[in-house]
Design a protein around this motif. Structure first.
Motif, mmCIF file in Angstrom:
data_model
loop_
_atom_site.group_PDB
_atom_site.id
_atom_site.type_symbol
_atom_site.label_atom_id
_atom_site.label_comp_id
_atom_site.label_asym_id
_atom_site.label_seq_id
_atom_site.Cartn_x
_atom_site.Cartn_y
_atom_site.Cartn_z
ATOM 1 N N MET A 1 40.325 36.275 9.823
ATOM 2 C CA MET A 1 39.094 36.971 10.201
ATOM 3 C C MET A 1 38.369 37.478 8.952
ATOM 4 N N ALA A 2 37.051 37.575 9.040
ATOM 5 C CA ALA A 2 36.254 38.077 7.931
ATOM 6 C C ALA A 2 36.509 39.561 7.740
ATOM 7 N N TYR A 3 36.351 40.013 6.508
ATOM 8 C CA TYR A 3 36.511 41.440 6.207
ATOM 9 C C TYR A 3 35.649 42.281 7.129
ATOM 10 N N ARG A 4 34.394 41.859 7.345
ATOM 11 C CA ARG A 4 33.476 42.686 8.139
ATOM 12 C C ARG A 4 33.924 42.819 9.600
ATOM 13 N N ASP A 5 34.764 41.941 10.065
ATOM 14 C CA ASP A 5 35.240 42.052 11.449
ATOM 15 C C ASP A 5 36.195 43.229 11.628
ATOM 16 N N ASN A 6 36.729 43.726 10.541
ATOM 17 C CA ASN A 6 37.752 44.767 10.622
ATOM 18 C C ASN A 6 37.327 46.088 9.993
ATOM 19 N N THR A 7 36.063 46.209 9.640
ATOM 20 C CA THR A 7 35.620 47.456 9.030
ATOM 21 C C THR A 7 35.437 48.547 10.073
ATOM 22 N N LYS A 8 35.454 49.761 9.594
ATOM 23 C CA LYS A 8 35.264 50.932 10.452
ATOM 24 C C LYS A 8 33.867 50.894 11.069
ATOM 25 N N VAL A 9 33.765 51.230 12.333
ATOM 26 C CA VAL A 9 32.477 51.265 13.024
ATOM 27 C C VAL A 9 31.761 52.578 12.697
ATOM 28 N N VAL A 10 30.509 52.449 12.268
ATOM 29 C CA VAL A 10 29.707 53.615 11.914
ATOM 30 C C VAL A 10 28.379 53.555 12.664
ATOM 31 N N HIS A 11 28.018 54.677 13.297
ATOM 32 C CA HIS A 11 26.762 54.768 14.031
ATOM 33 C C HIS A 11 25.695 55.405 13.138
ATOM 34 N N ILE A 12 24.568 54.716 12.995
ATOM 35 C CA ILE A 12 23.433 55.220 12.220
ATOM 36 C C ILE A 12 22.250 55.301 13.168
ATOM 37 N N GLY A 13 21.995 56.486 13.688
ATOM 38 C CA GLY A 13 20.959 56.614 14.703
ATOM 39 C C GLY A 13 21.287 55.714 15.880
ATOM 40 N N ASN A 14 20.337 54.840 16.250
ATOM 41 C CA ASN A 14 20.558 53.932 17.374
ATOM 42 C C ASN A 14 21.099 52.571 16.947
ATOM 43 N N LYS A 15 21.570 52.468 15.707
ATOM 44 C CA LYS A 15 22.154 51.226 15.212
ATOM 45 C C LYS A 15 23.643 51.423 14.942
ATOM 46 N N VAL A 16 24.375 50.317 14.973
ATOM 47 C CA VAL A 16 25.816 50.352 14.726
ATOM 48 C C VAL A 16 26.153 49.289 13.684
ATOM 49 N N ILE A 17 26.926 49.683 12.676
ATOM 50 C CA ILE A 17 27.398 48.709 11.696
ATOM 51 C C ILE A 17 28.917 48.760 11.643
ATOM 52 N N GLY A 18 29.496 47.702 11.087
ATOM 53 C CA GLY A 18 30.951 47.636 10.964
ATOM 54 C C GLY A 18 31.600 47.063 12.201
ATOM 55 N N GLY A 19 32.880 46.740 12.087
ATOM 56 C CA GLY A 19 33.631 46.243 13.235
ATOM 57 C C GLY A 19 33.144 44.920 13.777
ATOM 58 N N GLY A 20 32.503 44.117 12.932
ATOM 59 C CA GLY A 20 32.012 42.825 13.385
ATOM 60 C C GLY A 20 30.658 42.868 14.052
ATOM 61 N N ASN A 21 30.010 44.030 14.081
ATOM 62 C CA ASN A 21 28.664 44.115 14.634
ATOM 63 C C ASN A 21 27.687 43.359 13.751
ATOM 64 N N PRO A 22 26.519 42.979 14.300
ATOM 65 C CA PRO A 22 25.540 42.229 13.503
ATOM 66 C C PRO A 22 25.186 42.948 12.204
ATOM 67 N N ILE A 23 24.955 42.180 11.164
ATOM 68 C CA ILE A 23 24.598 42.734 9.865
ATOM 69 C C ILE A 23 23.182 43.302 9.931
ATOM 70 N N MET A 24 23.031 44.549 9.537
ATOM 71 C CA MET A 24 21.745 45.225 9.590
ATOM 72 C C MET A 24 20.974 45.041 8.280
ATOM 73 N N ILE A 25 19.652 44.856 8.398
ATOM 74 C CA ILE A 25 18.777 44.703 7.238
ATOM 75 C C ILE A 25 18.099 46.034 6.928
ATOM 76 N N GLN A 26 18.165 46.413 5.662
ATOM 77 C CA GLN A 26 17.554 47.669 5.240
ATOM 78 C C GLN A 26 16.470 47.430 4.196
ATOM 79 N N SER A 27 15.592 48.426 4.053
ATOM 80 C CA SER A 27 14.644 48.467 2.955
ATOM 81 C C SER A 27 14.396 49.930 2.636
ATOM 82 N N MET A 28 13.585 50.171 1.608
ATOM 83 C CA MET A 28 13.275 51.540 1.208
ATOM 84 C C MET A 28 11.777 51.681 0.994
ATOM 85 N N THR A 29 11.224 52.761 1.482
ATOM 86 C CA THR A 29 9.800 53.000 1.294
ATOM 87 C C THR A 29 9.512 53.298 -0.169
ATOM 88 N N ASN A 30 8.292 52.970 -0.614
ATOM 89 C CA ASN A 30 7.895 53.322 -1.978
ATOM 90 C C ASN A 30 6.693 54.259 -1.977
#
Length: 352
Positions: A1-30
């Motif tokens: 299994m891929a490393y990302r399938d076994n990472t800790k699940v973290v909730h960021i607002g209404n998004k979830v990362i880790g544990g095999g969840n879809p990879i989230m795309i980020q950016s930063m305002t300037n």
């Protein structure tokens, strides 16, 4: 299994990362974060481009106070980027930040770090621990004989342990470098030592041209090895370009579906239309359609249909006219000036 399938699940607002969840795309305002109107406008543009999580700098109290007003008008989680002033981290969380990004090394004493962690714990707000090769501690540079992958990993894990010692593990780790292969090596080594979700990016990647190439190579290698739960393409330019590149990287690796993929030929002496201009128009036009299909833009009618047969739909140029093609079959011939509108009408009624 891929490393990302076994990472800790973290909730960021209404998004979830880790544990095999879809990879989230980020950016930063300037924009200046305290300029609420400008910052909201930029975030809404990022949302429209496909951004999942946005980060804003919070250098002062005015910016921290603006977080609350900004949050009322956007639809994706907001991460507060903190440097040096621990009070801004606390203020940002009190104003509704969904996550904070800190480097414990420049926040100050353990008492200050503990105060930040206490607020995060009370509100269950995740902390992204960031380490950058440009700010690697002097003792680690000396220990490893320069800025190395081993030094970056040790620095990151040291910072993680500081927060863990305050009984908090709602964490995301990021280690970044402008040296692509150093960054790749560091992520490989970090993935062997922790199960926290990783935010991946090539920092200070450069302009739209150079930055896209460096980010595509670095992120492509790391993601293809099963590492990475959320990503940012760092470019010196319009932040929406970061989203376009990130989406393309994920789609190319088969890690994200949805959205129209545009393929186009490189042009040759047979090309009798403005293929480059046409391809750019098509790429921009298709962004409004939530279709999971492939669109081809070909330069000539000689081998256009053959080259476009793997696409769901395409157009091929001729002399003052062009062809509309569906799965390799010519559907009709139209004047060159009508090519893009003909394609657009087909997409409008694609699911009819």
């Amino acid at each position: 299994m891929a490393y990302r399938d076994n990472t800790k699940v973290v909730h960021i607002g209404n998004k979830v990362i880790g544990g095999g969840n879809p990879i989230m795309i980020q950016s930063m305002t300037n924009t200046p974060t305290e300029d609420v109107e400008a910052t909201v406008a930029q975030i809404l543009a990022l949302e429209a481009a496909g951004c999942d999580i946005v980060r804003c700098t919070v250098p002062n109290q005015e910016a921290a106070d603006a977080i609350k007003k900004i949050k009322e008008r956007i639809h994706i989680p907001l991460v507060a980027d903190i440097h040096f002033d621990y009070k801004m981290a606390i203020a940002a969380m009190e104003n509704g930040a969904d996550k904070i990004r800190i480097n414990p090394g420049n926040i100050g004493s353990n008492d200050r770090i503990e105060a930040v962690v206490k607020t995060a714990k009370e509100r269950n707000i995740p902390i992204r621990v960031g380490v950058n090769s440009g700010s690697l501690e002097k003792n680690l540079v000396e220990k490893y004989g320069g800025v190395t992958a081993e030094g970056l990993v040790e620095s990151a894990l040291d910072k993680v342990r500081i927060i863990e010692d305050f009984d908090y593990d709602n964490l995301v780790i990021s280690i970044k470098s402008s040296n692509v292969m150093l960054c790749v090596d560091a992520h490989r080594k970090l993935a062997e030592k922790t199960n926290y979700p990783l935010h991946v990016g090539i920092t200070e990647a450069g302009t739209l041209y150079g930055g896209n190439i460096k980010s595509s190579i670095g992120l492509g290698i790391i993601l293809n090895e099963g590492i990475g739960d959320t990503i940012r393409v760092s470019l010196s330019g319009d932040p929406t370009e970061e989203i376009r590149t990130a989406k393309m990287i994920l789609k190319t690796l088969g890690l994200r579906k949805g959205g129209i993929e545009v393929v186009s030929c490189p042009t040759c002496g047979r090309t009798k239309i403005d293929l480059i201009g046409l391809a750019n128009q098509v790429e921009k036009m298709v962004q409004e359609f939530p279709l999971d299909i492939k669109v081809a833009v070909m330069g000539c009618a000689v081998n256009g249909p053959g080259e476009a047969k793997e696409a769901d739909i395409g157009i091929a140029g001729g002399v003052g006219e062009g062809l509309l093609i569906k799965r390799g079959e010519i559907v009709k011939k139209v004047p060159e000036a009508e090519l893009i509108n003909t394609l657009r009408e087909e997409l409008v009624h694609w699911n009819d």
